[in-house]
Design a protein around this motif. Structure first.
Motif, short mmCIF file in Angstrom:
data_model
loop_
_atom_site.label_atom_id
_atom_site.label_comp_id
_atom_site.label_asym_id
_atom_site.label_seq_id
_atom_site.Cartn_x
_atom_site.Cartn_y
_atom_site.Cartn_z
N SER A 111 -4.12 11.47 -4.33
CA SER A 111 -4.71 11.37 -3.00
C SER A 111 -4.16 12.43 -2.09
O SER A 111 -4.89 13.07 -1.34
CB SER A 111 -4.42 10.01 -2.37
OG SER A 111 -4.71 9.00 -3.26
N THR A 123 0.84 -1.20 0.00
CA THR A 123 0.00 0.00 0.00
C THR A 123 0.87 1.25 0.00
O THR A 123 0.64 2.19 -0.76
CB THR A 123 -0.91 0.04 1.24
OG1 THR A 123 -1.61 -1.19 1.34
CG2 THR A 123 -1.89 1.18 1.15
N GLY A 164 2.59 1.53 -3.29
CA GLY A 164 1.59 1.87 -4.29
C GLY A 164 1.20 3.34 -4.24
O GLY A 164 1.09 4.01 -5.26
N LEU A 165 1.05 3.88 -3.04
CA LEU A 165 0.62 5.27 -2.93
C LEU A 165 1.77 6.23 -3.14
O LEU A 165 1.61 7.31 -3.68
CB LEU A 165 -0.04 5.51 -1.59
CG LEU A 165 -1.51 5.06 -1.52
CD1 LEU A 165 -2.10 5.41 -0.18
CD2 LEU A 165 -2.31 5.73 -2.61
N ARG A 198 4.38 5.91 -4.97
CA ARG A 198 5.02 5.97 -6.29
C ARG A 198 4.07 6.19 -7.44
O ARG A 198 4.48 6.38 -8.55
CB ARG A 198 5.75 4.64 -6.60
CG ARG A 198 6.60 4.14 -5.49
CD ARG A 198 7.99 4.69 -5.53
NE ARG A 198 8.61 4.45 -4.24
CZ ARG A 198 9.76 4.93 -3.85
NH1 ARG A 198 10.42 5.71 -4.66
NH2 ARG A 198 10.24 4.64 -2.69
N THR A 199 2.77 6.10 -7.19
CA THR A 199 1.89 6.17 -8.35
C THR A 199 1.12 7.48 -8.42
O THR A 199 1.04 8.24 -7.47
CB THR A 199 0.85 5.04 -8.34
OG1 THR A 199 0.02 5.25 -7.20
CG2 THR A 199 1.52 3.70 -8.28
N TRP A 200 0.51 7.66 -9.56
CA TRP A 200 -0.29 8.84 -9.79
C TRP A 200 -1.44 8.90 -8.79
O TRP A 200 -1.77 9.96 -8.27
CB TRP A 200 -0.85 8.77 -11.21
CG TRP A 200 -1.74 9.93 -11.51
CD1 TRP A 200 -1.36 11.13 -12.00
CD2 TRP A 200 -3.14 10.00 -11.28
NE1 TRP A 200 -2.44 11.95 -12.12
CE2 TRP A 200 -3.54 11.29 -11.68
CE3 TRP A 200 -4.10 9.11 -10.79
CZ2 TRP A 200 -4.85 11.70 -11.60
CZ3 TRP A 200 -5.41 9.53 -10.71
CH2 TRP A 200 -5.78 10.83 -11.13
N LEU A 201 -2.05 7.73 -8.52
CA LEU A 201 -3.18 7.70 -7.59
C LEU A 201 -2.77 8.25 -6.23
O LEU A 201 -3.50 9.01 -5.60
CB LEU A 201 -3.68 6.26 -7.44
CG LEU A 201 -4.85 6.09 -6.45
CD1 LEU A 201 -6.07 6.84 -6.93
CD2 LEU A 201 -5.20 4.63 -6.29
N GLY A 202 -1.56 7.83 -5.84
CA GLY A 202 -1.07 8.30 -4.55
C GLY A 202 -0.89 9.80 -4.53
O GLY A 202 -1.31 10.48 -3.59
N ARG A 203 -0.29 10.33 -5.57
CA ARG A 203 -0.06 11.77 -5.60
C ARG A 203 -1.38 12.51 -5.61
O ARG A 203 -1.56 13.52 -4.95
CB ARG A 203 0.78 12.16 -6.81
CG ARG A 203 2.27 11.90 -6.61
CD ARG A 203 3.07 12.60 -7.68
NE ARG A 203 2.94 11.96 -8.98
CZ ARG A 203 3.66 10.91 -9.35
NH1 ARG A 203 4.55 10.39 -8.55
NH2 ARG A 203 3.48 10.39 -10.54
#
Lengths: 255, 286, 314
Positions: free
Chosen positions: B167, B154, B157-158, B160-165
């Protein structure tokens, strides 16, 4: 000497907002602090009101250093500051705002006897308080707006409410942070007359503003800041033609 | 003596990892969406009971039952968000009250159907491993490993990814995030789905180790909240550390001090930390 | 004004119209929890501090009152005073710590919850004094002096009804007086904008503490009454469930009002009994009511009614 700033300095990480500024205000004066935007006026004023701890230097009120004291203690000692962005209780009515501000006045008037108010026995004090509230509201031209919610007031009215609340604290000295900013010409005239009346009644004033005309009309003595340093001090006429001041505002060519 | 302490530390860490997965759910939800999901323990309970139903009654082998159980919990979370939670964004008290209501509803519903009698699954992974003088059941180690892996994934994932940024942008400034094209409604839904799914997974894992009763949600959400605060709300790895530290404190405290006050030891440390470092051990200083 | 008169008047006259013990019992419980709710609202709705410490005060004073009556042979009313004093001391200690460190809403709730749990664990394990999880059985009765009859024990639903009603009214009266005074204004200012309150000379730390201590002192009487009414005291009184119930009551009825918590208490205590369902179904209904209220009527029953009335008058 009522209030003295001694070598006040404020550093924010890399930036020096105020650098080694010293001046004093005597009881009964009206002192103005001018300077272009970013010259450190608001930071200086906040330090003087004890709301911002200085990096260096001291603030002396009636002979005692106050820069480490709590805000409410300083207010209780007679030094009150207003805010550039008016701070009011938006959810309360105008009159309720002023009533909240009467906390200190109530304490001064009754001392420990105010405990009687808890059992509803201090009628006389209640009446006097109500009258004083009316006076202050009338003085600040808010008599027509008493029951309005503070959040619904116009910007100018909100600023006046801020002044009214500060006055309700019965301060010996009032620090005003850009009281004229955002006000129209009529409102500025109103503000000037209110401040003159307040001064005449015995309150010392120290104002910060960048509207030169407004300050010139009120202040007896003016201090000029630029980039956090004091660059001139004296009567308004003298300071406003001082080459350093002109350069600060208008650039070198005009000096 | 050292063997005793070591054994307790390890046990505490394992229990703490379960606090940690709930803590992760809480920190994700509150940190990103500003919603207080105090009912997260109920989704753990749903996951646990669902696992039981699927494995014991439905005949599915345990590992296969875990995933659908977590999904059921996530589905419940989705519904609760759609109907209730998303309206409590930023409002602590409202979120708390909705949570209280949901706790009452879920706990009573499960109580009604299953009664308060604790139920147990049969042994999933019998046997234990010996480390020196300390014996650790294999299942407990497996649970610990799974949880740590999930939390680390998790985090990665958050981070390093676009979704994380996206968020974290949303967490800082919802309006600005919207203006930059982040689908905020979907983001909130995603966070709620994931956090309740995590709780469901935690419950499924819990079911393999302990007996189930409807009130388990209440206990774990409190511990999860403590762990989340201890680690620092908003810090993902902090939730794991917070959980483990809490578990260890409780376990070690019970060696030297009365076991009856087990819950208090973690609380005392929590209060002490909050007073001197309000943002928790790994949280951001605001 | 009129609404309030009708409200209290109806409550005062109720036992004359309702003869079933069952209904009166519901009201008695509702009144006692109403005291808890009103005093909680003083701290939460009016001063803006979400405290989870109330059940600790409730439980501790229930135990203390009973223990003083049994061991120190004090009459009930005299025993409630040291219990109240203890409540004040506890809240000054807990409040002092929390307010000194200027904990923000969420963390304040968490820390007060932690202290409450610690208190519960102590009570639960101090077997020699509190009998642990088994709890204490209370068999005495509070007595009052009634003109003509002398010292009379409070027995039976009607007597308990009026005792608890009077006590609730007294609590509301005290709170109303405080809130109408300069102190109440200070509380309100703290709730709305602490920093601004400070610049106006209000000692925020002191007034938060006063509000907290006062709320606890008044709530302690509810603990004593409850213990004596139900005849049984156990560590569950200090549990987090109690906190949730009080919060639910206040939010349902209307935070920031004095009658709100009473209405909330009446609804939450009475409604589940009015509808004849099994315990689990009632709990589900309870949960549904809470969720519905907060989403549809965030101001609570009383708050929404008042807003509606104000809009009609405008």
């Amino acid at each position: 000497m009522l209030l003295e700033a001694r070598n006040l300095t404020k550093r924010f990480l890399g930036l020096v907002a105020v650098s080694d500024v010293s001046f004093s205000v005597d009881a009964g004066e009206i002192v103005g602090v001018i300077g272009p935007n970013g010259s450190g006026k608001t930071t200086l004023l906040s330090m003087m009101a004890g709301m911002l701890p200085p990096s260096d230097g001291a603030v002396v009120w009636k002979g005692e250093e106050i820069q480490r004291l709590r805000t409410d203690v300083i207010a209780a000692r007679g030094l009150v500051k207003t805010f550039q962005n008016p701070q009011v209780f938006a959810e309360l009515s105008v009159v309720d705002n002023v009533l909240v501000a009467s906390h200190l006045a109530f304490k001064h008037a009754l001392g420990t006897r105010r405990a009687l108010d808890l059992v509803g026995l201090e009628h006389r004090a209640d009446l006097r308080l109500a009258e004083r509230v009316r006076e202050v509201l009338a003085l600040c031209n808010l008599a027509d707006a008493t029951d309005q919610l503070a959040g619904n007031l116009s910007y100018g009215e909100e600023k006046m409410l801020g002044v009214a609340m500060a006055l309700m604290c019965e301060p010996e000295m009032l620090l005003l942070d850009e009281p004229a900013s955002g006000l129209g010409r009529e409102e500025i005239e109103n503000l000037t007359s209110v401040l003159r009346r307040v001064h005449a009644a015995g309150t010392t004033l120290c104002l910060v503003d960048h509207k030169i005309g407004f300050l010139r009309g009120l202040a007896e003595r003016v201090i000029a800041l630029n980039y956090g340093r004091k660059i001139a001090e004296g009567t308004p006429e003298k300071v406003l033609v001082d080459p350093a001041v002109v350069e600060a505002y208008l650039g070198r060519a005009h000096a | 003596m050292t063997q005793l302490v070591l054994g307790q530390v390890l046990n505490g860490a394992i229990v703490g990892s379960m606090y940690g997965i709930i803590a992760l759910g809480i920190t994700l939800t509150f940190g990103i969406t500003g919603i207080v999901n105090f009912a997260l323990g109920e989704f753990m309970m749903i996951g646990a009971y669902a696992t039981f139903a699927l494995a014991e009654r439905g005949g599915l082998p345990y590992p296969v039952a875990v995933v659908p159980a977590a999904c059921i919990a996530a589905a419940a979370g989705y519904l609760c968000n759609k109907a209730f939670f998303r309206f409590t964004r930023g409002n602590l008290v409202n979120g708390l009250l909705v949570s209280i209501g949901l706790i009452s509803v879920f706990e009573s519903a499960v109580l009604w159907y299953w009664s308060a009698t604790p139920i147990e699954m049969h042994y999933v992974l019998p046997g234990a491993i010996r480390l020196g003088d300390v014996t650790l059941p294999k299942m407990k180690l497996l649970v610990f490993a799974v949880i740590v892996v999930v939390i680390v994934l998790t985090y990665v994932g958050l981070a390093r990814t676009w979704l994380g940024r996206a968020s974290f942008a949303y967490a800082q400034n919802a309006e600005a995030a919207t203006l930059m094209g982040v689908h905020t409604e979907r983001l909130v839904t995603a966070v709620m789905l994931y956090s309740t799914g995590l709780a469901g997974l935690g419950g499924a894992l819990y079911a393999s180790l302990y007996s189930l009763e409807p009130a388990l949600g209440g206990v774990y959400v409190l511990k999860g909240m403590e762990a989340a605060i201890l680690g620092g709300i908003g810090s993902l790895m902090g939730s794991l550390w917070g959980g483990v530290i809490l578990g260890v404190i409780e376990a070690v405290g019970s060696i030297f001090l009365p076991t009856a006050f087990r819950d208090a030891y973690g609380l005392v440390v929590l209060v002490a930390i909050l007073l001197f470092r309000p943002s928790g051990l790994f949280g951001d200083e605001t | 004004m009129i609404a309030r008169a009708i409200f209290w008047g109806a409550l005062a006259l109720l036992p004359l119209m309702v003869k079933t013990d069952f209904v009166l019992t519901i009201f008695i419980y509702a009144f006692i929890f109403g005291i808890l709710g009103v005093t909680f609202d003083l701290v939460f709705g009016f001063t803006g501090q979400l405290s989870m410490f109330h059940p600790a005060v409730f439980g501790v004073s229930a135990y203390m009152t009973h223990l003083l009556v049994v061991n120190a042979k004090l009459p009930f009313w005299l025993a409630t005073l040291p219990a109240a004093a203890t409540a004040v001391v506890l809240s000054i200690v807990v409040g002092g710590i929390c307010f000194k460190f200027r904990l923000k809403t969420f963390y304040f709730a968490v820390v007060t919850l932690a202290f409450s749990e610690m208190a519960r664990l102590i009570v639960m394990n101090w077997n020699s004094v509190t009998n642990g999880t088994l709890g204490l059985v209370v068999s005495g009765k509070p007595t009052i002096w009634w003109p003509g009859a002398g010292v009379v024990a409070i027995k039976g639903p009607v007597a308990w009804y009026y005792l608890t009603l009077v006590w609730l009214a007294a609590t509301v009266f005290v709170c109303a007086r405080v809130l109408r005074s300069w102190m109440g204004r200070a509380f309100g200012a703290i709730r709305l904008n602490e920093d601004l309150a400070r610049t106006l000379g209000i000692n925020v730390f002191r007034y938060k503490l006063v509000s907290f201590a006062l709320g606890s002192a008044l709530a302690s009487f509810a603990g004593g009454l409850y213990g004596y009414y139900t005849g049984y005291i156990d560590p569950g009184y200090l549990g987090i469930n109690q906190s949730m119930e009080v919060l639910a009551m206040v939010l349902l009825g209307g935070q920031g009002t004095l009658t709100g918590p009473i209405v909330g208490s009446l609804v939450l205590t009475g409604l589940p009994h009015v509808i004849d369902l099994r315990a689990e179904a009632r709990a589900i209904l309870y949960g549904a009511i809470l969720i519905f209220t907060i989403l549809v009527m965030p101001r609570g029953i009383v708050g929404t009614l008042r807003a509606w009335r104000a809009r009609r008058a405008a």
